[in-house]
Design an enzyme around this catalytic site. Structure first.
Site, short mmCIF file in Angstrom:
data_model
loop_
_atom_site.label_atom_id
_atom_site.label_comp_id
_atom_site.label_asym_id
_atom_site.label_seq_id
_atom_site.Cartn_x
_atom_site.Cartn_y
_atom_site.Cartn_z
N HIS A 199 0.74 -1.31 -0.07
CA HIS A 199 -0.14 0.05 -0.01
C HIS A 199 0.64 1.17 -0.12
O HIS A 199 0.24 2.47 -0.06
CB HIS A 199 -0.91 -0.12 1.25
CG HIS A 199 -1.68 -1.16 1.12
ND1 HIS A 199 -1.59 -2.44 1.84
CD2 HIS A 199 -3.09 -1.37 0.57
CE1 HIS A 199 -2.57 -3.20 1.49
NE2 HIS A 199 -3.54 -2.80 0.98
N GLY A 221 -4.37 11.37 10.29
CA GLY A 221 -5.21 10.67 9.48
C GLY A 221 -5.40 11.11 7.91
O GLY A 221 -5.69 10.21 7.22
N ARG A 243 -3.70 16.73 5.46
CA ARG A 243 -2.86 17.19 6.51
C ARG A 243 -1.43 16.83 6.55
O ARG A 243 -0.58 17.47 6.74
CB ARG A 243 -3.52 16.79 7.82
CG ARG A 243 -3.11 17.54 9.17
CD ARG A 243 -3.91 17.64 9.94
NE ARG A 243 -5.18 18.50 9.44
CZ ARG A 243 -6.40 18.19 9.82
NH1 ARG A 243 -6.83 17.30 10.40
NH2 ARG A 243 -7.28 19.14 9.27
N ARG A 289 -3.13 5.18 -3.57
CA ARG A 289 -4.61 5.36 -2.95
C ARG A 289 -4.74 6.80 -2.51
O ARG A 289 -5.85 7.09 -1.59
CB ARG A 289 -4.76 4.53 -2.03
CG ARG A 289 -5.16 3.14 -2.23
CD ARG A 289 -5.44 2.10 -1.22
NE ARG A 289 -5.45 0.75 -1.82
CZ ARG A 289 -6.76 -0.14 -1.81
NH1 ARG A 289 -7.87 0.56 -1.36
NH2 ARG A 289 -6.77 -1.19 -2.43
N ILE A 291 -1.03 11.63 14.95
CA ILE A 291 -1.40 13.20 15.27
C ILE A 291 -2.80 13.22 14.75
O ILE A 291 -2.90 13.36 13.52
CB ILE A 291 -0.49 14.31 15.01
CG1 ILE A 291 0.15 14.06 13.59
CG2 ILE A 291 0.78 14.35 15.94
CD1 ILE A 291 0.75 15.45 12.97
N GLY A 292 -3.80 13.28 15.69
CA GLY A 292 -5.00 13.43 15.48
C GLY A 292 -6.02 14.10 16.24
O GLY A 292 -5.59 14.95 16.79
N MET A 320 -10.42 7.10 16.63
CA MET A 320 -10.58 5.84 16.22
C MET A 320 -9.53 4.90 15.55
O MET A 320 -9.55 4.02 14.85
CB MET A 320 -11.69 6.10 14.75
CG MET A 320 -12.73 6.75 15.40
SD MET A 320 -13.94 6.94 14.14
CE MET A 320 -14.70 5.38 13.76
N GLU A 321 -8.17 5.21 16.03
CA GLU A 321 -7.00 4.84 15.66
C GLU A 321 -6.02 4.23 16.61
O GLU A 321 -5.21 3.56 16.28
CB GLU A 321 -6.20 5.71 14.57
CG GLU A 321 -7.01 5.87 13.16
CD GLU A 321 -8.28 6.84 13.39
OE1 GLU A 321 -8.04 7.61 14.31
OE2 GLU A 321 -9.08 6.84 12.65
N ASP A 328 -13.99 18.23 19.24
CA ASP A 328 -15.39 18.32 19.40
C ASP A 328 -15.78 17.87 20.82
O ASP A 328 -15.14 17.20 21.33
CB ASP A 328 -16.14 17.07 18.66
CG ASP A 328 -15.84 16.90 17.24
OD1 ASP A 328 -16.40 17.62 16.48
OD2 ASP A 328 -14.91 16.20 16.87
N1 HPA Z 1 -15.67 10.06 17.63
C1 HPA Z 1 -14.77 9.36 17.03
N2 HPA Z 1 -13.69 9.85 16.53
C2 HPA Z 1 -13.51 11.42 16.43
C3 HPA Z 1 -14.44 12.22 17.11
C4 HPA Z 1 -15.75 11.39 17.55
O1 HPA Z 1 -16.61 12.33 18.17
N3 HPA Z 1 -14.08 13.48 16.84
C5 HPA Z 1 -12.94 13.35 16.16
N4 HPA Z 1 -12.61 12.08 15.95
#
Ligand code: HPA
Length: 235
Positions: A4, A20, A24, A43, A88-89, A180-181, A204
């Site tokens: 990949h 991610g 970025r 990809r 870094i996310g 999520m990672e 958020d």
């Molecule tokens: N959920 C999952 N992953 C995320 C979120 C969330 O609200 N915000 C930024 N990454």
């Protein structure tokens, strides 16, 4: 070349910053690295290698979720002799104790995911950061007078879900935020004996729906990017 990633052997540095989003990665390469060279775009997942204060560093995307970061981090570690990955996310806060723009250094990633179990027979639902890069990040943040918090994080397979309540696993392990990672990255690094850390900016606040707007995001992520680069430089 790996399946990949189309970079040649030797074109990726020992330390990789992994946002991610491919755009970025491009932004970081173009604005923070010298002599950045695009070494893979398979990809649309861009990887660049360049110099930060004279040290060779690569930056490239993980994509979203465990399957994606699982693939990219595994190939970086095993086919490009990468020693250290700093994800870094961004993350969503479950609590108003966190504020948007807060920077988190992930101590443990906890998940309901079966990724680590079926990939590596790691049965635990909580996997720690790997190696000493986590400490380097905390020390670097102190030197830069940048406030960060060391926390456990919920690494979820799911962005949209029926039940709006905080998932039980997040409460069980005292996780103030979700992404999520990290769990997938930490699982791979643990199995392979490599270094891995995750730095997150709170984007958020889930209970209030407050978030960093799209046009604030670039500027908002700058302290985290600088922390990751300075930590990579010192490591
Ligand atoms: N959920 C999952 N992953 C995320 C979120 C969330 O609200 N915000 C930024 N990454």
């Amino acid at each position: 070349m790996s399946i990949h990633i189309s970079a040649k052997k030797g074109e990726i540095a020992k330390v990789v910053l992994q946002p991610g989003d491919p755009l970025r990665a491009k932004y970081i390469a173009e604005n923070f690295l010298e002599n950045a060279k695009l070494v893979s775009q398979t990809r649309g997942i861009f990887y660049y290698t360049g110099l930060y204060k004279g040290k060779e560093i690569s930056v490239g995307a993980s994509g979203m979720g465990f399957p994606s970061i699982g693939i990219y981090s595994f190939e970086l570690y095993t086919e490009y002799e990468v020693d250290t990955i700093i994800r870094i996310g961004t993350c969503g806060a479950y609590t108003t104790d966190l504020k948007v723009f807060d920077i988190l250094n992930v101590e443990n990633a906890v998940s309901e995911s079966t990724y680590a179990k079926y990939a590596w027979e790691i049965e635990e639902e909580s996997i720690a950061h790997q190696g000493k890069i986590f400490d380097t990040i905390n020390n670097t943040a102190n030197e830069l007078s940048l406030k960060t918090k060391s926390v456990n994080i919920h690494s979820s397979d799911i962005f949209y879900r029926k039940n709006p309540e905080i998932p039980a696993i997040a409460t069980k392990y005292n996780c103030p935020a979700v992404e999520m990672e990290a769990f997938g990255l930490f699982a791979n690094a643990k199995h392979l004996g490599k270094n891995a850390a995750t730095i997150l900016t709170v984007s958020d606040i889930i209970p209030t729906h407050e978030n960093i707007s799209a046009d604030q995001r670039e500027k908002a992520l700058k302290p985290m990017i600088e922390l990751a680069l300075e930590s990579a430089f010192r490591f």
